[in-house]
Enzyme design. Structure first.
Site, PDB file in Angstrom:
ATOM      1  N   ASP A 184       0.995 -11.094   7.231  1.00  0.00           N
ATOM      2  CA  ASP A 184       1.726 -10.464   5.926  1.00  0.00           C
ATOM      3  C   ASP A 184       2.947  -9.692   6.460  1.00  0.00           C
ATOM      4  O   ASP A 184       3.479  -9.246   5.569  1.00  0.00           O
ATOM      5  CB  ASP A 184       0.601  -9.263   5.794  1.00  0.00           C
ATOM      6  CG  ASP A 184       0.500  -8.423   6.843  1.00  0.00           C
ATOM      7  OD1 ASP A 184      -0.386  -8.777   7.713  1.00  0.00           O
ATOM      8  OD2 ASP A 184       0.580  -7.078   6.831  1.00  0.00           O
ATOM      9  N   ASN A 185       3.346  -9.868   7.488  1.00  0.00           N
ATOM     10  CA  ASN A 185       4.697  -9.452   8.115  1.00  0.00           C
ATOM     11  C   ASN A 185       5.785 -10.721   8.280  1.00  0.00           C
ATOM     12  O   ASN A 185       6.619 -10.509   8.749  1.00  0.00           O
ATOM     13  CB  ASN A 185       4.724  -8.684   9.227  1.00  0.00           C
ATOM     14  CG  ASN A 185       3.887  -7.142   9.107  1.00  0.00           C
ATOM     15  OD1 ASN A 185       4.207  -6.605   8.017  1.00  0.00           O
ATOM     16  ND2 ASN A 185       3.529  -6.754  10.018  1.00  0.00           N
ATOM     17  N   ARG A 209       5.611 -13.005   1.095  1.00  0.00           N
ATOM     18  CA  ARG A 209       5.273 -13.086   2.377  1.00  0.00           C
ATOM     19  C   ARG A 209       4.267 -14.359   2.745  1.00  0.00           C
ATOM     20  O   ARG A 209       3.734 -14.997   1.651  1.00  0.00           O
ATOM     21  CB  ARG A 209       4.182 -11.871   2.947  1.00  0.00           C
ATOM     22  CG  ARG A 209       5.180 -10.483   2.548  1.00  0.00           C
ATOM     23  CD  ARG A 209       3.985  -9.593   2.527  1.00  0.00           C
ATOM     24  NE  ARG A 209       4.712  -8.307   2.128  1.00  0.00           N
ATOM     25  CZ  ARG A 209       4.913  -6.990   2.952  1.00  0.00           C
ATOM     26  NH1 ARG A 209       4.758  -7.126   4.259  1.00  0.00           N
ATOM     27  NH2 ARG A 209       5.809  -6.045   2.432  1.00  0.00           N
ATOM     28  N   ARG A 232      14.467  -0.948   1.116  1.00  0.00           N
ATOM     29  CA  ARG A 232      14.881  -1.967   1.936  1.00  0.00           C
ATOM     30  C   ARG A 232      15.582  -2.987   1.119  1.00  0.00           C
ATOM     31  O   ARG A 232      14.850  -3.471  -0.091  1.00  0.00           O
ATOM     32  CB  ARG A 232      13.817  -2.641   2.585  1.00  0.00           C
ATOM     33  CG  ARG A 232      13.951  -3.766   3.643  1.00  0.00           C
ATOM     34  CD  ARG A 232      12.832  -4.357   3.994  1.00  0.00           C
ATOM     35  NE  ARG A 232      11.941  -3.422   4.794  1.00  0.00           N
ATOM     36  CZ  ARG A 232      10.436  -3.258   4.586  1.00  0.00           C
ATOM     37  NH1 ARG A 232      10.014  -3.990   3.614  1.00  0.00           N
ATOM     38  NH2 ARG A 232       9.867  -2.267   5.318  1.00  0.00           N
ATOM     39  N   LYS A 257       9.457   1.639   0.603  1.00  0.00           N
ATOM     40  CA  LYS A 257       8.477   2.049   1.413  1.00  0.00           C
ATOM     41  C   LYS A 257       8.368   3.620   1.770  1.00  0.00           C
ATOM     42  O   LYS A 257       9.192   4.443   1.970  1.00  0.00           O
ATOM     43  CB  LYS A 257       8.950   1.456   3.146  1.00  0.00           C
ATOM     44  CG  LYS A 257       7.784   1.446   4.204  1.00  0.00           C
ATOM     45  CD  LYS A 257       8.400   0.883   5.383  1.00  0.00           C
ATOM     46  CE  LYS A 257       7.357   0.771   6.581  1.00  0.00           C
ATOM     47  NZ  LYS A 257       8.023   0.287   7.725  1.00  0.00           N
ATOM     48  N   ASP A 281      -2.077   7.697   2.141  1.00  0.00           N
ATOM     49  CA  ASP A 281      -1.312   8.647   1.177  1.00  0.00           C
ATOM     50  C   ASP A 281      -0.142   7.768   0.651  1.00  0.00           C
ATOM     51  O   ASP A 281       0.563   8.414  -0.054  1.00  0.00           O
ATOM     52  CB  ASP A 281      -0.999   9.850   1.978  1.00  0.00           C
ATOM     53  CG  ASP A 281      -0.141   9.898   3.459  1.00  0.00           C
ATOM     54  OD1 ASP A 281       0.447   8.398   3.517  1.00  0.00           O
ATOM     55  OD2 ASP A 281      -0.117  10.644   4.022  1.00  0.00           O
ATOM     56  N   GLY A 328       0.773  -1.231   0.097  1.00  0.00           N
ATOM     57  CA  GLY A 328      -0.031  -0.015   0.177  1.00  0.00           C
ATOM     58  C   GLY A 328       0.891   1.196  -0.065  1.00  0.00           C
ATOM     59  O   GLY A 328       0.294   2.264  -0.174  1.00  0.00           O
ATOM     60  N   ARG A 329       2.011   1.132   0.373  1.00  0.00           N
ATOM     61  CA  ARG A 329       3.046   2.375   0.282  1.00  0.00           C
ATOM     62  C   ARG A 329       4.418   2.047  -0.054  1.00  0.00           C
ATOM     63  O   ARG A 329       5.107   2.795   0.183  1.00  0.00           O
ATOM     64  CB  ARG A 329       2.784   3.145   1.648  1.00  0.00           C
ATOM     65  CG  ARG A 329       3.503   2.121   2.804  1.00  0.00           C
ATOM     66  CD  ARG A 329       3.521   3.124   4.143  1.00  0.00           C
ATOM     67  NE  ARG A 329       3.544   2.139   5.341  1.00  0.00           N
ATOM     68  CZ  ARG A 329       3.959   2.917   6.531  1.00  0.00           C
ATOM     69  NH1 ARG A 329       4.264   4.226   6.653  1.00  0.00           N
ATOM     70  NH2 ARG A 329       4.477   1.885   7.329  1.00  0.00           N
ATOM     71  N   ASP A 374      10.352  -5.226   8.048  1.00  0.00           N
ATOM     72  CA  ASP A 374       9.304  -4.479   8.103  1.00  0.00           C
ATOM     73  C   ASP A 374       9.188  -4.053   9.548  1.00  0.00           C
ATOM     74  O   ASP A 374       8.309  -4.634  10.594  1.00  0.00           O
ATOM     75  CB  ASP A 374       7.734  -5.036   7.786  1.00  0.00           C
ATOM     76  CG  ASP A 374       6.840  -3.966   7.427  1.00  0.00           C
ATOM     77  OD1 ASP A 374       7.267  -2.838   7.531  1.00  0.00           O
ATOM     78  OD2 ASP A 374       5.568  -4.517   6.931  1.00  0.00           O
TER      79      ASP A 374
END
Length: 485
Positions: A265-266, A196, A189, A123, A135, A102-103, A275
């Site tokens: 998801d992490n 994932r 990163r 990120k 955003d 998402g970002r 993350d």
């Protein structure tokens, strides 16, 4: 560390743009990602470049300019396609089918000097189809915190992704958990994989076993290459993933690290830590220490991390059953506890100075050490550093000499737990020859750094940036984290 403002033109010889990028994940097709465009930013100021990573990419740090980082990773010139991965995940126990990058996005994949394939993942690089009204940006403080976490964990021996660069972008952001407006950044990163647990969970959600098998073959081919020719490669893959994750969480626990948000998801399919959001290092040994203020029920508290990671591996079995027999999955997960205990015991013994001890003696020492730390609430990191700082051959002579010069002793008062611990440690030392004392002293020094990345240290560092744009404390702290061993 030098700072670079936005360059006026694109350098065609930019070493990041001429790397030999591979399309390993892209070749899987659009069932796994969406092509996206990066945001445009009003300003680009290089705040962090990780020169230690450049030789692994075949690059000489002395000839890589600051503006090379900005052109490639701030302005995103010269790289297409940029891929936002699709995934789902269990978040605090509830399934969320509205996830995905998402970002950030997958900037590119490069095979490093060690022969391994690495991902550059961004990120804070802007909106994607999965931003869900957000955003797509990253606060500067969030970038600073992740750089610090990754470097601290790497030098503590944790298998972790690391930050290649961080660029301040000139935007003002509004956040509910930071004084706003606050500054923004893009972070890149470098990690072993962008895939994932939740990548597989999404495919199961849409009932696509064909895509699950295709992705699993890709994972084994790229990240478990030694298994490719084995007829039992799928079962062996899962068993090895279990071992990697068990050892990873043991590394966190020994380091006194609380990840804070262990949603599926992490969790990386390569068993790598990545993350870092509201993480924290424990100040004292508190099993219920909880890093995330929004983890109201302490689901991801410090002591729960092994069981949560084991549960996440168990939940991963559901999508993997499309390819791997259930009995093989259960057999693979059954060894999690054994792997975890072995790695945790080994790491904690090293923090106590020993390469190995007989099991009954080792378990007694570890249990007594943890009990003392929990009951006394002596600083977790301080205790081990004080062991390293004050270690002496005299500790073999009398239990009273053990840590008698330490700064923690005056505050203990009458402590039966500590006295008993000293008696046991003294007894164990006398099982070793005098020649072994130097090895023990070296282990204590190597595995117990002076600088611990506790919250007050991070906040003090950030305060210098926020109030006076003074970055020197940040660079000094990174240097201490990297060289304090």
């Amino acid at each position: 560390m030098t700072l670079a403002e936005t360059p006026n033109n694109t350098n065609s010889s930019n070493p990041f743009l001429t790397l030999n990028y591979e399309s390993a994940l892209e070749s899987l097709g659009h069932d796994y990602y969406d092509e996206v465009a990066a945001a445009e930013f009003p300003q680009h100021i290089l705040r962090w470049r990780n020169d230690a990573l450049l030789p692994r990419l075949g690059l000489n740090p002395q000839i890589v300019k600051d503006e090379d980082f900005i052109t490639a990773f701030g302005q995103f010139k010269g790289r297409k396609p940029l891929l936002a991965l699709r995934y789902h995940g269990y978040q605090f126990g509830e399934y969320n089918s509205q996830l995905g990058d998402g970002r950030g996005f997958l900037y590119g994949q490069v095979r490093a000097s060690d022969g391994q394939l690495y991902d550059f993942g961004t990120k804070g690089s802007g909106r994607t189809p999965y931003s869900r009204g957000g955003d797509g940006m990253l606060t500067l403080k969030g970038g600073v915190r992740e750089v610090l976490a990754a470097e601290a964990l790497h030098y503590l021996g944790v298998r972790t992704s690391r930050c290649l660069t961080m660029i301040e972008t000139g935007l003002s952001l509004w956040r509910g958990d930071e004084p706003s407006p606050t500054r923004s950044s893009v972070m890149v990163r470098m990690g072993s994989s962008h895939i994932r647990f939740g990548t597989f969970e999404r495919l199961h959600f849409f009932q696509r076993p064909d895509l699950t098998k295709k992705l699993l073959d890709h994972v084994i081919e790229q990240y478990y290459r030694h298994l490719v020719a084995d007829k039992d490669k799928y079962a062996l893959f899962y068993a090895e993933l279990v071992k990697r994750v068990a050892e990873l969480v043991a590394q966190w626990m020994a380091a006194g690290f609380c990840h804070a948000v262990l949603n599926t998801d992490n969790m990386s399919i390569t068993g790598e830590s990545f993350d870092y959001g509201p993480y924290a290092f424990i100040p004292t040994y508190d099993p219920y220490f909880t890093a995330a203020y929004f983890d109201y029920y302490r689901r991801y508290c410090y002591s729960q991390q092994p069981s949560i990671c084991q549960l996440n591996l168990e939940m991963l079995q559901e999508p993997l059953k499309a390819v791997i027999d259930q009995s093989n999955l259960e057999a693979g997960l059954a060894s999690f506890g054994e792997y975890y205990q072995a790695e945790y015991r080994s790491l904690m013994l090293k923090k106590l100075g020993f390469e190995q001890l007989p099991y009954p003696e080792a378990d007694e020492l570890l249990q007594m050490t943890i009990a003392f730390l929990q009951n006394s609430q002596v600083g977790y990191h301080q205790f081990f550093y004080e062991m390293a700082r004050t270690f002496s051959h005299k500790w073999r002579d009398e239990p009273a000499f053990v840590m008698n010069d330490s700064d923690i002793v005056p505050g203990l008062g009458s402590s039966t737990g500590f006295d008993n611990w000293c008696v046991l440690y003294h007894k164990i030392l006398n099982n070793f020859d005098l020649a072994d004392m130097e090895k023990i002293a070296k282990n204590l020094a190597v595995y117990n750094p002076k600088t611990a990345l506790l919250r007050p240290v991070i906040e003090s560092t950030w305060e210098s940036i926020a109030e006076s744009d003074n970055w020197q404390p940040f660079y000094d702290l990174v240097q201490k984290l990297q060289s304090g061993y």
